[in-house]
Scaffold this motif. Structure first.
Motif, PDB file in Angstrom:
ATOM      1  N   THR A 139       0.763  -1.257  -0.030  1.00  0.00           N
ATOM      2  CA  THR A 139      -0.076   0.181   0.115  1.00  0.00           C
ATOM      3  C   THR A 139       0.988   1.311  -0.128  1.00  0.00           C
ATOM      4  O   THR A 139       0.587   2.095  -0.672  1.00  0.00           O
ATOM      5  N   PHE A 140       1.860   1.246   0.710  1.00  0.00           N
ATOM      6  CA  PHE A 140       2.795   2.373   0.923  1.00  0.00           C
ATOM      7  C   PHE A 140       3.477   2.482  -0.722  1.00  0.00           C
ATOM      8  O   PHE A 140       3.761   3.701  -1.150  1.00  0.00           O
ATOM      9  N   VAL A 141       3.979   1.460  -1.085  1.00  0.00           N
ATOM     10  CA  VAL A 141       4.537   1.539  -2.524  1.00  0.00           C
ATOM     11  C   VAL A 141       3.600   2.155  -3.432  1.00  0.00           C
ATOM     12  O   VAL A 141       3.962   3.087  -4.207  1.00  0.00           O
ATOM     13  N   LEU A 142       2.503   1.697  -3.434  1.00  0.00           N
ATOM     14  CA  LEU A 142       1.574   2.269  -4.565  1.00  0.00           C
ATOM     15  C   LEU A 142       0.946   3.649  -4.245  1.00  0.00           C
ATOM     16  O   LEU A 142       1.091   4.607  -5.264  1.00  0.00           O
ATOM     17  N   GLY A 143       0.911   3.892  -3.052  1.00  0.00           N
ATOM     18  CA  GLY A 143       0.227   5.331  -2.538  1.00  0.00           C
ATOM     19  C   GLY A 143       1.188   6.375  -2.056  1.00  0.00           C
ATOM     20  O   GLY A 143       0.780   7.526  -2.300  1.00  0.00           O
ATOM     21  N   ARG A 144       2.517   6.156  -1.761  1.00  0.00           N
ATOM     22  CA  ARG A 144       3.623   6.933  -1.398  1.00  0.00           C
ATOM     23  C   ARG A 144       4.860   7.107  -2.216  1.00  0.00           C
ATOM     24  O   ARG A 144       5.678   7.851  -1.631  1.00  0.00           O
ATOM     25  N   THR A 145       4.829   6.447  -3.124  1.00  0.00           N
ATOM     26  CA  THR A 145       6.086   6.419  -3.647  1.00  0.00           C
ATOM     27  C   THR A 145       5.873   6.788  -5.386  1.00  0.00           C
ATOM     28  O   THR A 145       4.900   6.711  -5.803  1.00  0.00           O
ATOM     29  N   THR A 146       7.144   7.340  -5.821  1.00  0.00           N
ATOM     30  CA  THR A 146       7.222   7.618  -7.572  1.00  0.00           C
ATOM     31  C   THR A 146       6.522   6.582  -8.234  1.00  0.00           C
ATOM     32  O   THR A 146       6.025   6.665  -9.226  1.00  0.00           O
ATOM     33  N   TYR A 147       7.137   5.191  -7.979  1.00  0.00           N
ATOM     34  CA  TYR A 147       7.173   4.071  -8.675  1.00  0.00           C
ATOM     35  C   TYR A 147       5.440   3.944  -8.588  1.00  0.00           C
ATOM     36  O   TYR A 147       4.777   3.547  -9.733  1.00  0.00           O
ATOM     37  N   ARG A 197       3.104   6.008  -8.505  1.00  0.00           N
ATOM     38  CA  ARG A 197       2.281   7.108  -9.148  1.00  0.00           C
ATOM     39  C   ARG A 197       2.705   6.565 -10.725  1.00  0.00           C
ATOM     40  O   ARG A 197       1.663   6.902 -11.667  1.00  0.00           O
ATOM     41  N   HIS A 198       3.713   6.108 -10.912  1.00  0.00           N
ATOM     42  CA  HIS A 198       3.892   5.762 -12.202  1.00  0.00           C
ATOM     43  C   HIS A 198       3.228   4.536 -12.912  1.00  0.00           C
ATOM     44  O   HIS A 198       2.768   4.590 -13.909  1.00  0.00           O
ATOM     45  N   VAL A 199       2.768   3.603 -11.698  1.00  0.00           N
ATOM     46  CA  VAL A 199       2.127   2.366 -12.237  1.00  0.00           C
ATOM     47  C   VAL A 199       0.506   3.068 -12.484  1.00  0.00           C
ATOM     48  O   VAL A 199      -0.019   2.513 -13.615  1.00  0.00           O
ATOM     49  N   TYR A 200       0.147   3.942 -11.673  1.00  0.00           N
ATOM     50  CA  TYR A 200      -1.200   4.399 -12.087  1.00  0.00           C
ATOM     51  C   TYR A 200      -1.341   5.270 -13.219  1.00  0.00           C
ATOM     52  O   TYR A 200      -2.258   5.099 -14.144  1.00  0.00           O
ATOM     53  N   ALA A 201       0.059   5.922 -13.391  1.00  0.00           N
ATOM     54  CA  ALA A 201      -0.113   6.479 -14.622  1.00  0.00           C
ATOM     55  C   ALA A 201      -0.185   5.807 -16.023  1.00  0.00           C
ATOM     56  O   ALA A 201      -0.966   6.131 -17.048  1.00  0.00           O
ATOM     57  N   VAL A 202       0.678   4.732 -16.240  1.00  0.00           N
ATOM     58  CA  VAL A 202       0.921   3.995 -17.144  1.00  0.00           C
ATOM     59  C   VAL A 202      -0.697   3.129 -17.242  1.00  0.00           C
ATOM     60  O   VAL A 202      -1.153   2.760 -18.158  1.00  0.00           O
ATOM     61  N   GLY A 230       7.752  10.843 -20.056  1.00  0.00           N
ATOM     62  CA  GLY A 230       8.931  10.625 -19.557  1.00  0.00           C
ATOM     63  C   GLY A 230       9.074   9.383 -18.642  1.00  0.00           C
ATOM     64  O   GLY A 230      10.204   9.016 -18.049  1.00  0.00           O
ATOM     65  N   ILE A 231       7.827   8.730 -18.446  1.00  0.00           N
ATOM     66  CA  ILE A 231       7.976   7.704 -17.487  1.00  0.00           C
ATOM     67  C   ILE A 231       8.415   6.204 -18.100  1.00  0.00           C
ATOM     68  O   ILE A 231       7.997   5.983 -19.460  1.00  0.00           O
ATOM     69  N   PRO A 232       9.157   5.430 -17.740  1.00  0.00           N
ATOM     70  CA  PRO A 232       9.873   4.358 -18.401  1.00  0.00           C
ATOM     71  C   PRO A 232       8.829   3.236 -18.511  1.00  0.00           C
ATOM     72  O   PRO A 232       8.774   2.329 -17.693  1.00  0.00           O
ATOM     73  N   VAL A 233       7.858   3.302 -19.217  1.00  0.00           N
ATOM     74  CA  VAL A 233       6.737   2.374 -19.653  1.00  0.00           C
ATOM     75  C   VAL A 233       7.074   0.815 -19.367  1.00  0.00           C
ATOM     76  O   VAL A 233       6.388   0.152 -18.824  1.00  0.00           O
ATOM     77  N   VAL A 253       5.770  -4.881 -12.587  1.00  0.00           N
ATOM     78  CA  VAL A 253       4.579  -5.377 -12.179  1.00  0.00           C
ATOM     79  C   VAL A 253       4.397  -6.796 -12.202  1.00  0.00           C
ATOM     80  O   VAL A 253       4.037  -7.560 -11.325  1.00  0.00           O
ATOM     81  N   PHE A 254       5.076  -7.428 -13.325  1.00  0.00           N
ATOM     82  CA  PHE A 254       4.906  -9.079 -13.521  1.00  0.00           C
ATOM     83  C   PHE A 254       5.812  -9.659 -12.533  1.00  0.00           C
ATOM     84  O   PHE A 254       5.650 -10.669 -11.989  1.00  0.00           O
TER      85      PHE A 254
END
Length: 420
Positions: free
Chosen positions: A276-284, A286-291, A302-305, A312-313
């Motif tokens: 939960t911390f990783v998804l909600g409080r880190t740049t990584y 935010r990048h997951v949600y953005a992608v 500029g996110i390394p898609v 994620v896999f």
């Protein structure tokens, strides 16, 4: 000043803060606009508990059955946590079930056949999961093969890998006391209560620090009344649950006492809090949600898609390995059916029922926990009512279909109201 807000001044800047009433109103408006989150799963869980509680009060509501629910649903919850990351990108991993079986088999073979200790066999199983996830992610992100095809191929191949690891149809028993304790043993009563107090106190402190930090920077924060309600609600759940779990659950306590919070519960809680911390409080995160929300926009930002897709896999297969270890611990063995049957279906269903969208861009780790609870309650309750396996599958399928339908309708509603 509106009666539904309060105004504070920070550094000469007037900041409008919501009150409890406006916060509740805003939440209701989001629900009406299609953003229901995990509400459906929570309501469904309550309804199921009430139904099975009335139908089988002496068995379903017993302390023994309450403790069994955690060990029964733990493996699915762990696998589902990893699948949340994959689903957030609109991808799918059909091999997660057999990945858990392969990783569990790696641990069992190393423990039993090669004499390894748990502190080397368990990391080996986890590393196996990471390697599997990196290969799957590479084929999807770099080679461009659809995840459905890649993971379906892995689903078939890993059944063969499992057979080879186990020497055909061999069943490998696990005798390591540490591994067996993960899903079968309980904490002491004293440690159970210490864990409960620390958990609630830690959550309260984190919430207050968050509110104070945002207030000091002049940012909008949740009303103290809402924070208090959350802490009280969590406290009631944790303390009531701890009370029942610390009751004597053994049929014959003189032979074998059975009380205390199952060891798998804090393991599950730590995993849920970390991810939960990783998804909600880190740049990584935010990048997951953005992608997941818009791949092309994320790439232009500029996110390394490709790296996000591979990662994620890797997380998905890593958590599948954790689930495989827990499943092997509970069964005290690994066999050619480990990770097969309905493990994958229940793991995907848990994430979707909890509120994670199959379309990507929407989901939280708590979804896996809530959805896993729904799956566990359905299986447990219908088993106590002597329903046939066929009826259980049909009912679980209908619940999954309903959850997917709610997701589709909520997205349509969100698009219509502009609340994307």
């Amino acid at each position: 000043m509106s009666t539904s807000t309060t105004t504070t001044e920070v550094g000469g800047v007037r900041v409008v803060q919501p009150t409890v009433g406006s916060h509740v109103t805003s939440y209701w408006q989001r629900v009406r606009g299609g953003d229901i989150g995990s509400l459906a799963a929570v309501l469904g869980l309550v309804v199921l508990v009430v139904i099975f509680g009335f139908a089988r009060p002496d068995t379903f509501l017993s302390a023994l059955n309450f403790g069994n629910l955690f060990s029964q649903g733990a493996a699915v919850v762990f696998i589902s946590m990893g699948l949340v990351f994959v689903l957030l990108l609109g991808e799918i991993d059909l091999s997660a079930g057999y990945t858990s079986g392969v990783c569990g088999a790696v641990m069992a073979v190393l423990l039993t056949n090669h004499g390894w200790s748990w502190y080397t066999a368990i990391p080996a199983a986890l590393i196996t999961g990471v390697i599997i996830g990196s290969v799957l992610g590479f084929l999807v992100a770099k080679v461009g093969i659809p995840s459905f095809v890649v993971t379906l191929a892995a689903f078939l191949a890993f059944q063969g890998v499992l057979l080879l690891l186990l020497g055909g149809g061999t069943n490998i028993s696990i005798h390591d006391s540490f591994v067996l304790a993960l899903a079968n043993k309980n904490m002491s009563v004293a440690m159970s209560w210490i864990l409960a107090v620390v958990s609630v106190g830690g959550y309260a402190a984190a919430q207050l620090i968050k509110v104070r930090g945002r207030a000091s920077r002049g940012l909008v924060h949740d009303p103290i009344g809402i924070v208090f309600a959350r802490v009280v609600g969590l406290g009631v759940l944790v303390f009531v649950g701890t009370y029942f779990l610390t009751l004597e659950r053994a049929i014959n306590p003189a032979i074998n006492s059975l009380k205390g919070v199952p060891i798998v519960v804090p393991i599950m809680a730590v995993a849920a809090i970390f991810w939960t911390f990783v998804l909600g409080r880190t740049t990584y995160g935010r990048h997951v949600y953005a992608v997941g929300g818009n791949t092309e926009a994320a790439r232009r930002a500029g996110i390394p898609v490709d790296r996000i897709r591979i990662s994620v896999f890797m997380i998905g297969s890593f958590m599948a390995a954790v689930g495989g270890i827990i499943a092997a611990s509970r069964a005290s063995s690994v066999d050619p059916k480990s990770g097969g049957s309905d493990v994958l279906l229940y793991s995907v269903a848990a994430a979707v029922i909890g509120g994670t969208s199959l379309f990507g861009g929407k989901g939280r780790i708590i979804d896996a926990v809530l959805g896993g609870a729904v799956i566990a309650v359905i299986g447990n309750g219908m088993g106590l009512m002597d329903f046939s396996p066929g009826t259980k599958f049909i009912f679980t399928g209908l619940v999954l279909l309903a959850a997917a339908g709610v997701d589709a309708l909520s997205r349509r509603r969100a698009a219509a109201t502009g609340n994307r």
